[in-house]
Write a protein that holds these residues in place. Structure first.
Motif, PDB file in Angstrom:
ATOM      1  N   TRP A   1      -0.967  10.700   5.827  1.00  0.00           N
ATOM      2  CA  TRP A   1      -2.078  10.722   6.775  1.00  0.00           C
ATOM      3  C   TRP A   1      -3.333  10.204   6.087  1.00  0.00           C
ATOM      4  O   TRP A   1      -3.683  10.651   4.997  1.00  0.00           O
ATOM      5  N   ARG A   2      -3.980   9.231   6.699  1.00  0.00           N
ATOM      6  CA  ARG A   2      -5.231   8.669   6.207  1.00  0.00           C
ATOM      7  C   ARG A   2      -6.253   8.717   7.335  1.00  0.00           C
ATOM      8  O   ARG A   2      -6.090   8.060   8.358  1.00  0.00           O
TER       9      ARG A   2
ATOM     10  N   ARG B   1       0.837  -1.188   0.000  1.00  0.00           N
ATOM     11  CA  ARG B   1       0.000   0.000   0.000  1.00  0.00           C
ATOM     12  C   ARG B   1       0.877   1.245   0.000  1.00  0.00           C
ATOM     13  O   ARG B   1       1.977   1.260   0.558  1.00  0.00           O
ATOM     14  N   LEU B   2       0.381   2.322  -0.622  1.00  0.00           N
ATOM     15  CA  LEU B   2       1.137   3.570  -0.692  1.00  0.00           C
ATOM     16  C   LEU B   2       1.554   4.055   0.687  1.00  0.00           C
ATOM     17  O   LEU B   2       2.675   4.530   0.884  1.00  0.00           O
ATOM     18  N   ALA B   3       0.647   3.974   1.645  1.00  0.00           N
ATOM     19  CA  ALA B   3       0.926   4.510   2.977  1.00  0.00           C
ATOM     20  C   ALA B   3       2.006   3.726   3.716  1.00  0.00           C
ATOM     21  O   ALA B   3       2.546   4.208   4.714  1.00  0.00           O
TER      22      ALA B   3
ATOM     23  N   SER C   1       0.593   6.390  14.310  1.00  0.00           N
ATOM     24  CA  SER C   1      -0.759   6.049  14.740  1.00  0.00           C
ATOM     25  C   SER C   1      -1.406   5.280  13.598  1.00  0.00           C
ATOM     26  O   SER C   1      -0.842   5.193  12.500  1.00  0.00           O
ATOM     27  N   PRO C   2      -2.584   4.710  13.829  1.00  0.00           N
ATOM     28  CA  PRO C   2      -3.232   3.984  12.728  1.00  0.00           C
ATOM     29  C   PRO C   2      -3.509   4.845  11.493  1.00  0.00           C
ATOM     30  O   PRO C   2      -3.711   4.310  10.398  1.00  0.00           O
ATOM     31  N   THR C   3      -3.493   6.164  11.643  1.00  0.00           N
ATOM     32  CA  THR C   3      -3.815   7.048  10.519  1.00  0.00           C
ATOM     33  C   THR C   3      -2.640   7.888  10.047  1.00  0.00           C
ATOM     34  O   THR C   3      -2.764   8.600   9.047  1.00  0.00           O
ATOM     35  N   TRP C   4      -1.502   7.800  10.728  1.00  0.00           N
ATOM     36  CA  TRP C   4      -0.410   8.734  10.442  1.00  0.00           C
ATOM     37  C   TRP C   4       0.912   7.989  10.412  1.00  0.00           C
ATOM     38  O   TRP C   4       1.266   7.274  11.350  1.00  0.00           O
TER      39      TRP C   4
END
Length: 729
Positions: A520-521, A60-62, A471-474
């Motif tokens: 960030w997602r 995945r990109l992230a 974090s799960p989003t960052w």
């Protein structure tokens, strides 16, 4: 002027190459292509793209510790007639793809300033189409044969990890074709301003027993909005895949035939007087270019189930030929110089390559190792672009031989890359690519001196990256690498002092890159940010222009640093936004002397000037941006509208920074609608208006043009209507 009729030509077997005839002949047997478009594509925040460029396996990109973007099928289709990468790549931060509006010259592409100095073709970036390099071993590349209509996505890798692709890899652009999922057939028709006409046919079909077949055929023609700018292009691609329990084999074949007039650039005075004019010398010499390219590639991958950590292998091989004939606007008086190579460039190139790699997998580590071999051989001639003298002289035709030589370039490389999951939140990546590139010229036309010679460049490019999931989003990442860019065969052809022989004093430029980034997602929102610094030594620049011959030299150190932002936001159901912003400072750290006109030699004060330290690198922009707002049509859930804004800062046209192409902002409007005709068939309409305000701006610049014709105008307001019929079987 070239005046096309693509639909008539598609139906005329006499106008088609053997590959195109094979494609058409296959249609009744298989009949299938691209899946029908459905609802507006999800943003990255909803469905994170999976990419393979720069990593040991799909990720995945992230999850990657470097700056990379993916432009998907929907964006490629919505952005235009799928002829040029410039239609859709503005949404990638850090990447500038300028459309020259001149099919006789390839797109002007740069990534973080790498490639900006290219006067023709693509320089300083590595280009791939389904794993087959579109960049030759000497570092020069082209993208006109990219099959955008058959693409699933285009991946763009920027920054340090591009060094893993070897020599001249300031960035990587990789196209991936759509996999075959079902039987489909597609016909597309495009019509637009400046006489644009294009017909497209595509198919894809599973054949059983693990086999599938897909292909695309397009026939494009355009008159051009300037005199002497018409073009015709026929492009065909065919792919055969076989997938077994542990093996996969892919065979690919492509064919491109293109003829294009060359309107040349305009001087400042000409552009301001009338940006739609063409320099008189273009029509006087009938400047034009013909391209013929055919290539084939094959890959075999094997999965191991009982070999311990040894996970899989992949072997890829390709071979192709490319022929180019280009008539230039060089006066007979200039060619009277005994050292001149003529006003007609004609070469036939044969190239091939092999890449073999192995993947190891342990509990927390993936390791890829490999070897790569690439070769090119150019049988190059130069001819006078005229016959006769005085009143009987005819311009724009093939005359006497003035150049005859064989150019060779080959690379030998070994590489390794590892991804290591240090902990649940930490991942380290590291790699190295080491190799050498050898350039050779064997001159057979010796009446103007012997330009034979040979040079070898060696390099080792290490790279390292670290990713922390805060974090799960960052997530945060850092990367660093060394880079290497050798001169091309064209840059080595002539010595700055005007003497015969190879330019043996020209060194490769090297770079040191660092990058810090964040991804960030959060629900329907995604944001990627990167800051970078690149220090380059021995930057390659223009040394002299004399008698129609350009030579190059190392102009010292340069610095590039900047900021890139990319984001997507699903504002609410049926409404989304996307943006890209790039800031770039690119300057020379050392002063040097450059040419200001023709003729020029640095040993003389004639037509020379000093370039002070601090000047901007020619061809780069301090800022560029893209914004898109798109949503479902209020009157139908099957329609989508889109508003696009593109902005670009002013561009230095030469090293002296004596003139600039002004910055500008352009707005585009599009509408797409899909009608389901029955359970299996659909019709789709795309309508676009580009440059809504009809602004007359410079689309690209010809860097350091010796004649002062720096400016290549962009088209004014233009319209496009595309119809696409697809059907499943």
């Amino acid at each position: 002027m070239i005046r096309p009729s693509p639909l008539r030509r598609l139906a005329s077997p006499a106008r088609l190459s053997p590959l195109m005839l094979a494609l058409l002949g296959a249609l009744p047997c298989t009949v299938v292509a691209q899946p029908a478009a459905t609802a507006p594509a999800a943003t990255a925040a909803e469905l994170e793209p999976v990419v393979v460029t720069g990593t040991t396996r799909e990720r995945r990109l992230a999850d990657l510790p470097y700056a990379i973007s993916a432009v998907g099928e929907s964006a490629l289709r919505d952005s235009g007639p799928m002829i040029n990468l410039s239609e859709s790549m503005a949404r990638v931060p850090g990447l500038v793809v300028a459309n020259r509006n001149n099919h006789a010259q390839d797109l002007q592409i740069s990534s973080r300033g790498f490639g900006a100095r290219a006067g023709f073709g693509v320089r300083g970036l590595r280009l791939y189409a389904d794993g087959i390099p579109a960049t030759m071993p000497d570092g020069q590349g082209q993208v006109a044969h990219f099959d955008l209509a058959g693409a699933e996505r285009v991946e763009v890798l920027r920054g340090p990890f591009s060094a893993l692709y070897g020599n001249a890899s300031g960035g990587v652009i990789a196209l991936f074709s759509k996999p075959v999922r079902e039987r489909q057939f597609e016909i597309g028709l495009d019509a637009g301003s400046a006489g644009l006409r294009q017909g497209r046919v595509g198919f894809a079909a599973p054949l059983g027993d693990g086999l599938d077949l897909s292909g695309n055929l397009s026939d494009m023609s355009i008159d051009g909005f300037r005199p002497q700018s018409g073009a015709e292009r026929r492009l065909a691609n065919l792919r055969l895949n076989w997938k077994g329990e542990r093996d996969r084999i892919t065979l690919a074949l492509s064919d491109q035939n293109q003829t294009a007039d060359d309107p040349l650039g305009l001087t400042r005075a000409q552009f301001e007087a009338d940006p739609e004019q063409t320099a008189s010398v273009a029509t006087q010499y009938d400047t034009r270019k013909t391209i013929r390219q055919t290539q084939a590639g094959a890959s075999w991958s094997h999965q191991f189930t009982d070999a311990g950590a040894f996970s899989s292998t992949r072997v890829s091989a390709y071979a192709g030929s490319r022929g180019v004939s280009q008539f230039l606007a060089i006066a007979p008086a200039t060619q009277a110089n005994a050292r001149h190579g003529g006003g007609l460039v004609d070469f036939d190139r044969h190239y091939d390559g092999l890449d073999a790699r192995a993947l190891w997998h342990w509990d927390r580590v993936d390791l890829t190792t490999g070897l790569s071999l690439e070769r090119q051989k150019d049988d190059r001639q130069g001819y006078e672009n005229y016959t006769g003298t005085g009143a009987s002289q005819v311009l724009g035709v093939q005359g006497r031989l003035r150049r005859d030589e064989t150019n060779r370039a080959d690379t030998r490389e070994a590489y390794a890359q590892a991804d290591w999951a240090l902990a649940d939140a930490w991942q380290a990546s590291a790699g190295v690519r080491s190799g050498r590139v050898r350039m050779q010229v064997a001159d057979r036309y010796l009446s103007n001196g012997d330009d034979s010679g040979e040079l070898t460049y060696r390099y080792t490019n290490p790279v390292a990256g670290l990713r922390w999931r805060a974090s799960p989003t960052w997530t945060l990442h850092a990367a660093a690498a060394l880079g290497h860019e050798s001169p091309t065969l064209g840059e080595l052809a002539y010595r700055p002092d005007g003497a015969s022989g190879f330019n043996t004093d020209l060194k490769a430029q090297t770079s040191r890159q660092i990058e810090l980034g964040a991804k960030w997602r959060e629900g329907a929102l995604s944001l990627d940010a990167s800051v970078f610094h690149i220090a380059t030594d021995d930057e390659i620049g223009v040394a002299t222009n004399a008698g129609g011959r350009s030579s190059f030299r190392n102009v010292g150190a340069t610095r590039r640093w900047g900021l890139e932002l990319g984001g997507a936001w699903r504002i609410r159901p049926g409404l989304r936004a996307q943006m890209a912003l790039s800031l770039l400072h690119a300057s020379y750290q050392d002063g040097f002397t450059t040419c200001t006109g023709v003729p020029c030699t640095l040993s003389s004060a004639t037509n020379t000037a000093a370039v002070p330290a601090g000047n901007r690198i020619a061809g780069t922009q301090p800022a560029s941006g893209f914004f898109e707002l798109a949503g479902a049509a209020p009157w139908s859930t099957d329609g989508e509208w889109g508003l696009e804004a593109l902005a670009r800062g002013r561009t230095a046209v030469n090293d002296l920074n004596s003139d600039f192409a002004a910055g500008h902002a352009l707005f585009n409007l599009r509408y797409r609608h899909r009608w389901a005709l029955d359970a299996e068939g659909a019709l789709e309409l795309l309508a676009r208006i580009d440059n809504l305000a009809d602004r007359r701006v410079v689309g690209s610049v010809i860097v350091n043009d010796a004649n002062g014709r720096f400016f290549e105008p962009a088209a004014g307001r233009s319209a496009l209507v595309s119809l696409r019929y697809s059907r499943r079987f």
